[in-house]
Design a protein around this motif. Structure first.
Motif, PDB file in Angstrom:
ATOM      1  N   GLY A   1      -5.968  21.613   9.443  1.00 12.54           N
ATOM      2  CA  GLY A   1      -6.243  21.692  10.868  1.00 12.54           C
ATOM      3  C   GLY A   1      -6.963  20.483  11.424  1.00 12.54           C
ATOM      4  O   GLY A   1      -7.820  20.611  12.311  1.00 12.54           O
ATOM      5  N   ILE A   2      -6.650  19.294  10.940  1.00 15.61           N
ATOM      6  CA  ILE A   2      -7.297  18.076  11.436  1.00 15.61           C
ATOM      7  C   ILE A   2      -6.231  17.084  11.886  1.00 15.61           C
ATOM      8  O   ILE A   2      -5.090  17.115  11.406  1.00 15.61           O
ATOM      9  N   PRO A   3      -6.572  16.201  12.821  1.00 11.91           N
ATOM     10  CA  PRO A   3      -5.604  15.196  13.279  1.00 11.91           C
ATOM     11  C   PRO A   3      -5.374  14.117  12.228  1.00 11.91           C
ATOM     12  O   PRO A   3      -6.140  13.970  11.281  1.00 11.91           O
ATOM     13  N   ASP A   4      -4.312  13.379  12.424  1.00 11.95           N
ATOM     14  CA  ASP A   4      -3.949  12.286  11.517  1.00 11.95           C
ATOM     15  C   ASP A   4      -4.918  11.120  11.724  1.00 11.95           C
ATOM     16  O   ASP A   4      -4.994  10.549  12.807  1.00 11.95           O
ATOM     17  N   PRO A   5      -5.679  10.724  10.664  1.00 10.91           N
ATOM     18  CA  PRO A   5      -6.634   9.630  10.823  1.00 10.91           C
ATOM     19  C   PRO A   5      -6.002   8.240  10.747  1.00 10.91           C
ATOM     20  O   PRO A   5      -6.700   7.238  10.903  1.00 10.91           O
ATOM     21  N   GLY A   6      -4.718   8.153  10.453  1.00 15.61           N
ATOM     22  CA  GLY A   6      -4.065   6.857  10.346  1.00 15.61           C
ATOM     23  C   GLY A   6      -3.721   6.507   8.913  1.00 15.61           C
ATOM     24  O   GLY A   6      -4.282   7.047   7.956  1.00 15.61           O
ATOM     25  N   ILE A   7      -2.790   5.578   8.758  1.00 16.08           N
ATOM     26  CA  ILE A   7      -2.275   5.246   7.426  1.00 16.08           C
ATOM     27  C   ILE A   7      -3.345   4.618   6.536  1.00 16.08           C
ATOM     28  O   ILE A   7      -3.298   4.746   5.311  1.00 16.08           O
ATOM     29  N   ALA A   8      -4.320   3.926   7.125  1.00 16.70           N
ATOM     30  CA  ALA A   8      -5.373   3.308   6.317  1.00 16.70           C
ATOM     31  C   ALA A   8      -6.119   4.347   5.502  1.00 16.70           C
ATOM     32  O   ALA A   8      -6.580   4.073   4.385  1.00 16.70           O
ATOM     33  N   THR A   9      -6.231   5.555   6.044  1.00 18.43           N
ATOM     34  CA  THR A   9      -6.905   6.634   5.327  1.00 18.43           C
ATOM     35  C   THR A   9      -5.922   7.479   4.532  1.00 18.43           C
ATOM     36  O   THR A   9      -6.164   7.772   3.353  1.00 18.43           O
ATOM     37  N   THR A  10      -4.829   7.861   5.169  1.00 14.02           N
ATOM     38  CA  THR A  10      -3.907   8.780   4.499  1.00 14.02           C
ATOM     39  C   THR A  10      -3.254   8.164   3.269  1.00 14.02           C
ATOM     40  O   THR A  10      -2.941   8.872   2.308  1.00 14.02           O
ATOM     41  N   PHE A  11      -3.036   6.862   3.294  1.00 17.90           N
ATOM     42  CA  PHE A  11      -2.526   6.175   2.101  1.00 17.90           C
ATOM     43  C   PHE A  11      -3.672   5.589   1.286  1.00 17.90           C
ATOM     44  O   PHE A  11      -3.653   5.626   0.057  1.00 17.90           O
ATOM     45  N   GLY A  12      -4.682   5.058   1.970  1.00 14.09           N
ATOM     46  CA  GLY A  12      -5.758   4.356   1.279  1.00 14.09           C
ATOM     47  C   GLY A  12      -6.628   5.264   0.442  1.00 14.09           C
ATOM     48  O   GLY A  12      -7.068   4.884  -0.660  1.00 14.09           O
ATOM     49  N   LEU A  13      -6.906   6.489   0.923  1.00 13.55           N
ATOM     50  CA  LEU A  13      -7.802   7.358   0.166  1.00 13.55           C
ATOM     51  C   LEU A  13      -7.218   7.724  -1.197  1.00 13.55           C
ATOM     52  O   LEU A  13      -7.882   7.529  -2.224  1.00 13.55           O
ATOM     53  N   PRO A  14      -5.991   8.251  -1.293  1.00  9.79           N
ATOM     54  CA  PRO A  14      -5.446   8.536  -2.629  1.00  9.79           C
ATOM     55  C   PRO A  14      -5.195   7.268  -3.438  1.00  9.79           C
ATOM     56  O   PRO A  14      -5.312   7.291  -4.670  1.00  9.79           O
ATOM     57  N   PHE A  15      -4.864   6.170  -2.774  1.00 15.76           N
ATOM     58  CA  PHE A  15      -4.640   4.912  -3.495  1.00 15.76           C
ATOM     59  C   PHE A  15      -5.915   4.496  -4.229  1.00 15.76           C
ATOM     60  O   PHE A  15      -5.895   4.230  -5.439  1.00 15.76           O
TER      61      PHE A  15
END
Length: 660
Positions: free
Chosen positions: A35-49
């Protein structure tokens, strides 16, 4: 000599890219569930990376320190294994240790980067807006996972900085311990630490992670050693092979236990979370095949011709790449919502403890309650099995071993198993009185039984000293018992202070106690500290295992007598205390029976007083060691600094050491 850093970089990129790609592809489902908005690719890809990169760095650090400590030999003056405590690292050992230190520092930096990434992830805020000091302060104040990453960063940076300054062999086992400790906070969080059966989930996850970093990191360290044409690759590979075999067994069992808690088997092929588990399982099976290839094909070939390392390089590089891919896959589990729980309407008690309690504990019915403790119960079984193997090995080589010591040790393992898996362990988290019973057993009963088993002496009996300039288990144990650190810890003043401080600080600092009991991680920390602290205390006080200097029995008896008033004073303090320790947490459990918390706290004083019984037994055993009281006490009082003195302790039962 070929450089290894391009391969390290390849392994990190593979793990990160796979983790980031899979997590990003599952982004929509994850964000919708949270239930949260998309924080952007820097986070959505960067965090698991970066999380995957971090795990590979942690593995490289642990494996490198493992390699420097136990897989290759240090530089020994004259090849004398007895001088191991003062040995310096060889060039290869130094390179491995420095690699471990740099990897720990890099892991610490990744952990610091994870703080704004976590805040961005949970809030749906773009990463650039979470990099300021105010945003970081909010993260550390309000986001639990950010606090965990800060703790990880501090441990990793301290470990890495210490490793850069270290040049001696004796510090490498401590650095290995530091590299394992820096991942422990991460093992206490995530999906496994929440919901029903989260005690099983967390404990199995800890086993899984510890042996993951040893397995993956050890192979990377071996690969580096082979590429720089270091000596004794055959010996290092043989030792690592044994570690890898045990690691894959532990990982397979713990992984299956953890998966069975999180989802039904039918969900493995019908949900994204299940498919990730399937992919990870396939990867582990492939790695098991690689392990078999090492034992059946690579190790014999390297032993036959240590200069021919092409086959080892080919197999190891592919194996580490698969390991990196599996790590990347596993990371995505933390970003993918699991299927709905089997029991969607968990009680408050099950949410807090991980399980339900139905009956009020009594002296009789606690023995009929049972829930196997995956951490301490498994540890007890492994300790018993390892000890019996040592006894078997000693007697197979014609050396004697006192049956009394074996009985002491097995009693200690049984006490640990029963305490943590019976109604005592189940209720430790729910009532103060049960907590006190467990406290007394873990800190006073189990340690006394274990130290009387003389496990270090058994290891030095079961194993001989290694060939010159090739120390083995006997030499490692002897070096540990002669180390300066052990001498400091077992000094009567230091040992008593550490025992009493750990014993009482969590009760005197009431907010600390309330914080610890509110989380399963807190219970694990408390129980581990109590057990380890007690073992060191009674090792110096009573244990027949050698230490750098054991005081005469009258001095140790006076040392024990001096600490008894503190026990009595604390009992009086508890009896007069009107504040209910952990009241808010205990009331939140909504136990199905009436419980007067203040009366229960006063009842705990009786159990505290019962702690005088094991101390009285210790006093009796010390009196038996008194010169002229039925035996010669020299065996336990002499200064164990010569090989002759240590051999007399190892191969003969020292009279007056408390062994029947």
């Amino acid at each position: 000599m070929r450089p290894i850093w391009p391969l390290y970089l390849l392994f990190l990129v593979v793990a990160g890219a796979i983790g980031g790609t899979i997590a990003y592809s599952f982004l929509g489902e994850s964000l919708a569930a949270l239930g949260i908005p998309d924080p952007g690719i820097a986070t959505t890809f960067g965090l698991p990376f970066f999380r995957a990169v971090g795990w590979m760095l942690a593995a490289l650090s642990a494996g490198s320190f493992l390699f420097a400590a136990f897989l290759i030999s240090p530089r020994l003056p004259g090849g004398d294994n007895a001088r191991l405590t003062g040995a310096s690292l060889t060039v290869d050992g130094h390179l491995a240790s420095r690699t471990g230190a740099v990897a720990a520092l890099c892991f610490g930096l990744v952990a610091l980067l994870m703080i704004p990434l976590v805040l961005s992830d949970v809030s749906g805020t773009p990463l650039v807006q979470t990099l300021g000091p105010e945003a970081l302060a909010v993260a550390l104040e309000q986001v639990a996972m950010a606090q965990v990453w800060l703790i990880v960063a501090l441990i990793a940076l301290v470990t890495g900085a210490t490793g850069l300054m270290s040049r001696s062999w004796i510090t490498q086992p401590l650095l290995l311990l530091g590299s394992i400790l820096m991942i422990i906070p991460l093992g206490l969080t995530g999906h496994s630490s929440s919901g029903g059966d989260h005690d099983f989930g967390t404990n199995s996850y800890l086993w899984h992670l510890i042996f993951l970093v040893l397995w993956v990191g050890g192979l990377m360290a071996l690969l580096a050693h082979g590429r720089r044409l270091g000596p004794d690759l055959d010996i290092a590979l043989r030792r690592y092979s044994a570690i890898a075999l045990f690691s894959i067994i532990v990982m397979a069992v713990s992984g299956l236990v953890n998966a069975s808690i999180r989802i039904e088997f039918s969900d493995w092929f019908t949900t994204r979370y299940g498919l990730i588990i399937v992919a990870k399982t396939v990867g582990v099976i492939i790695l098991g095949i690689f392990g078999w290839l090492h034992r059946a094909w690579v190790v014999p070939k390297v032993q036959a011709d240590p200069t021919d390392r092409r086959l080892f390089h080919q197999v190891a590089i592919v194996e580490v790449l698969v390991m990196a891919a599996v790590t990347g896959i596993a990371i995505t589990m933390g970003r993918t919502p699991p299927p709905p729980p089997r029991e969607p309407n968990l009680s408050q008690m099950a949410t807090q403890l991980g399980y339900e309690l139905y009956d009020k504990p009594t002296i009789l019915n606690v023995w009929g309650m049972w829930r196997f403790d995956l951490l301490f119960g498994t540890l007890a079984l492994l300790l018993a099995a390892g000890y019996l193997h040592g006894v078997y090995r000693a007697r197979r080589t014609g050396k004697s071993w006192a049956t009394g010591r074996t009985i002491w040790w097995l009693l200690g393992c049984t006490a640990l198993l029963v305490t943590m898996s019976s109604g005592i362990g189940l209720n430790m988290a729910a009532t103060f009185s049960a907590h006190m019973v467990g406290h007394i057993i873990l800190s006073l009963v189990v340690p006394v039984l274990l130290v009387l088993g003389a496990p270090l002496t058994l290891l030095m009996t079961a194993y001989d000293s290694g060939p010159p300039d090739r120390p083995g288990i006997y030499d490692w144990v002897r070096a540990f018992t002669r180390s300066r650190l052990v001498g400091i810890i077992t000094h009567p003043v230091v040992n008593t202070v550490q025992f009493l401080v750990f014993f009482y600080v969590m009760y005197l600092l009431i907010p600390l106690y309330e914080l610890m009991i509110s989380e399963h991680a807190g219970h694990l920390i408390m129980n581990t500290v109590l057990l380890v602290s007690g073992c060191f205390y009674f090792w110096g006080m009573l244990g027949p295992d050698p230490i750098p200097y054991r005081r005469p029995a009258p001095v140790r008896l006076g040392w024990l007598a001096a600490s008894l008033p503190v026990h009595l004073i604390f009992g009086i303090y508890l009896l007069q205390l009107d504040t209910i320790l952990g009241e808010e947490f205990y009331r939140s459990l909504l136990l199905p029976w009436e419980l007067d918390l203040l009366a229960d706290q006063h009842t705990a004083v009786l159990f505290w007083a019962a702690g005088m019984v094991p101390l009285a037994v210790v006093a009796f055993l010390l009196i038996r060691q008194w010169p002229g009281a039925g035996g010669d006490a020299r065996g336990s009082e002499e200064k164990t600094t010569t090989d002759t003195g240590e051999r007399s302790l190892v191969h003969h039962d020292s009279p007056g050491t408390g062994t029947p």
